[in-house]
Design an enzyme around this catalytic site. Sequence first.
Site, PDB file in Angstrom:
ATOM      1  N   CYS A  32       0.845  -1.195   0.000  1.00  0.00           N
ATOM      2  CA  CYS A  32       0.000   0.000   0.000  1.00  0.00           C
ATOM      3  C   CYS A  32       0.883   1.249   0.000  1.00  0.00           C
ATOM      4  O   CYS A  32       2.097   1.166   0.177  1.00  0.00           O
ATOM      5  CB  CYS A  32      -0.937   0.095   1.205  1.00  0.00           C
ATOM      6  SG  CYS A  32      -1.943  -1.357   1.452  1.00  0.00           S
TER       7      CYS A  32
ATOM      8  N   LYS B 128       4.152  -3.366  -6.747  1.00  0.00           N
ATOM      9  CA  LYS B 128       5.578  -3.306  -7.073  1.00  0.00           C
ATOM     10  C   LYS B 128       6.450  -3.706  -5.886  1.00  0.00           C
ATOM     11  O   LYS B 128       7.436  -4.400  -6.036  1.00  0.00           O
ATOM     12  CB  LYS B 128       5.922  -1.885  -7.521  1.00  0.00           C
ATOM     13  CG  LYS B 128       7.371  -1.683  -7.938  1.00  0.00           C
ATOM     14  CD  LYS B 128       7.621  -2.219  -9.309  1.00  0.00           C
ATOM     15  CE  LYS B 128       9.033  -2.033  -9.781  1.00  0.00           C
ATOM     16  NZ  LYS B 128       9.345  -2.967 -10.888  1.00  0.00           N
TER      17      LYS B 128
HETATM   18  O1  M6R Z   1      11.950  -5.235  -5.066  1.00  0.00           O
HETATM   19  P1  M6R Z   1      12.361  -6.672  -5.213  1.00  0.00           P
HETATM   20  O2  M6R Z   1      13.336  -6.911  -6.301  1.00  0.00           O
HETATM   21  O3  M6R Z   1      12.865  -7.244  -3.904  1.00  0.00           O
HETATM   22  O4  M6R Z   1      11.023  -7.439  -5.554  1.00  0.00           O
HETATM   23  C1  M6R Z   1      10.971  -8.837  -5.610  1.00  0.00           C
HETATM   24  C2  M6R Z   1       9.781  -9.320  -6.406  1.00  0.00           C
HETATM   25  O5  M6R Z   1       8.591  -8.935  -5.775  1.00  0.00           O
HETATM   26  C3  M6R Z   1       9.786  -8.746  -7.824  1.00  0.00           C
HETATM   27  O6  M6R Z   1      10.978  -9.060  -8.465  1.00  0.00           O
HETATM   28  C4  M6R Z   1       8.615  -9.327  -8.648  1.00  0.00           C
HETATM   29  O7  M6R Z   1       8.767 -10.689  -8.805  1.00  0.00           O
HETATM   30  C5  M6R Z   1       8.556  -8.595  -9.990  1.00  0.00           C
HETATM   31  N1  M6R Z   1       7.539  -7.595  -9.952  1.00  0.00           N
HETATM   32  C6  M6R Z   1       8.265  -9.492 -11.134  1.00  0.00           C
HETATM   33  O8  M6R Z   1       8.285  -8.763 -12.314  1.00  0.00           O
END
Ligand code: M6R
Length: 596
Positions: free
Chosen positions: A2, A591
């Site tokens: 959020c 995200k």
């Molecule tokens: O911010 P982060 O790299 O730690 O996030 C990890 C995952 O939530 C992120 O890579 C997610 O799998 C992507 N949105 C996929 O495209």
Amino acid sequence: MCGIFGIVTANNQVLGTTLIEAGRRLSYRGYDSVGCASLSDDGTIDLRKDVGKVDEVASRLNFSEMYGKRGILQLRWATFGSPSQVNAQPHLDSDGDMVGAHNGNVVNNNELRAQFIARGMNVRSDNDGETCVHAVELYIDQGHDFVEAIRCAYHDLEGDYAFVIGKVHEERLYAIKKGSSLVVGLGDDFTCVSSDLPSILPFTQKVVRIYDGEIVTLHADGIEIRAVESGERINRPPEFIHESMEAVQKGGFPHFMLKEIHEQSTVAGELLHILDYSDQLETYLDKVSSARNVYLIGCGTSYHACILGSVYLSQLAKRPAIPVLAPQFIAQYAHSVDHQDVGIFVSQSGETKDVLNALEVAQKRGMAVLSLVNVIGSTLMRASEAYLPLGCGYEISVPATKTYTNQVIAFLYLAQKLGSYQDLGLYKLPELIAKTISIVEPKVSQIVSRIKNRNDFYCLGYGLTYPVALEGALKLKEITYAHCEGMLSTEFKHGPLSAVTEGFPVIFIAGPQDIPIIVSGINEVTCRGGYAITIGEDDSRLHSNAHDVVVIPSTNTYFNSILSIIPLQLLSYKMSMNLGYDPDYPRNLSKTLTVD
Ligand code: M6R
């Protein structure tokens, strides 16, 4: 999870446009529902909220006319309570004279709600944001002042969260941080608070970061920070953030995702430059080369980069490294690691809760903590003994693209430095990336028209392209909502091959060194009527065996593993467009996942 934003101004004014603007810039954090509350001098609270994205709800409920001296906005990614109007935030207290919104999870939500209901409080929703408001209300009703009430509520609310809250007939807002990120902005005649910088920077570049266990009181002309436990004042000078906000515009592209795919060439060049001049690199290399075991820890896309990174480190630097999903690191390795081991934590946001949980465990066990992180100033970056920035600027679209590419380039750079005997000529990568984007687009569009009605796929790679297959499958399922499984190509015959019927699409990613084994896999699929799509260099063995070949530039095996994700990013984007979805904001996702 959020996003929250609050603003305190000196005079009554139209606040709606500011809240909408902040909401747009926070919308990568959640978009199940959105709400705004404005508090004006006459003691009223105007609260408007509903299910949907910022622009839809803002126009349906006329946010732009909202007026007052103080305003609160919240974008929700549902955890406690379904995405509905009643669960949308902000929330009122029982009498309707206090309003607040949170970001994060209150894990004892159900217990607290039951207690509040038993006390006769007016609990309207299932949502834990409302629980934060009632938790403060409880102590205000007992005669505590606002800051004191928040300090008491902090001890009752279990979990990781940040919230912002205000009351009628006051000139202030209050915000608290416990686990979830919180930043304050200082303007000439206003102050604001938010989950993240992009929503603050259009209004002011003077910011103060708030840390866990701190309460901030926002006045129109300044702030006071206090430690929750001691109640003592904390003086922290503001920082000036010199960042261009151009990065958070679409720059002529229809979606952030497409813009970010196209940015990959430029940011790859910038990353290489950053790495060449990094003052952290030496520590990094020393720690990695002298460690007993090296763990590469991440989630989602960042985890896929860890797998590819481990192949680079092993092949080029003879440095075995164990890639592991962050929560599984805790379950599988936490018991056996200590100060002799090193963890490289990989994250775009640097705020992913699963990653931070693993980080905490690693630190407790005395491991050295290194990171590859995009968001400067993030919790992960600050906790690391040495960090390497990914240098991508803002990545707004929920599907990670440019940050993945820079993660794997950073790993390749490290592997090459540690191996130190092979110069791959990494500076050729930006041009190769740009060339790949331009040459694959027409073929990718053709393939989309052939497979657009399918919603079941496999994506298979081998060796260096195995992690690429996992990442390509994740992109496809994330923004097309189709089922797509990424897998080692040789594993396909051990079970999933049974899914293949006439026309069943299977995508193969063929590294130049693995063409014979990929050709076998292709034939196992095509002889059963399956439809084989291949991504690889211009090679007659691929053309004569697969139905479609997306040709990428010929180069070495390592660069091939970096370039081969690009057609899959574009394929996913185009499939998503074709289905009428918004690839920047896929349903049910967010995200930055700051919850367990
Ligand atoms: O911010 P982060 O790299 O730690 O996030 C990890 C995952 O939530 C992120 O890579 C997610 O799998 C992507 N949105 C996929 O495209």
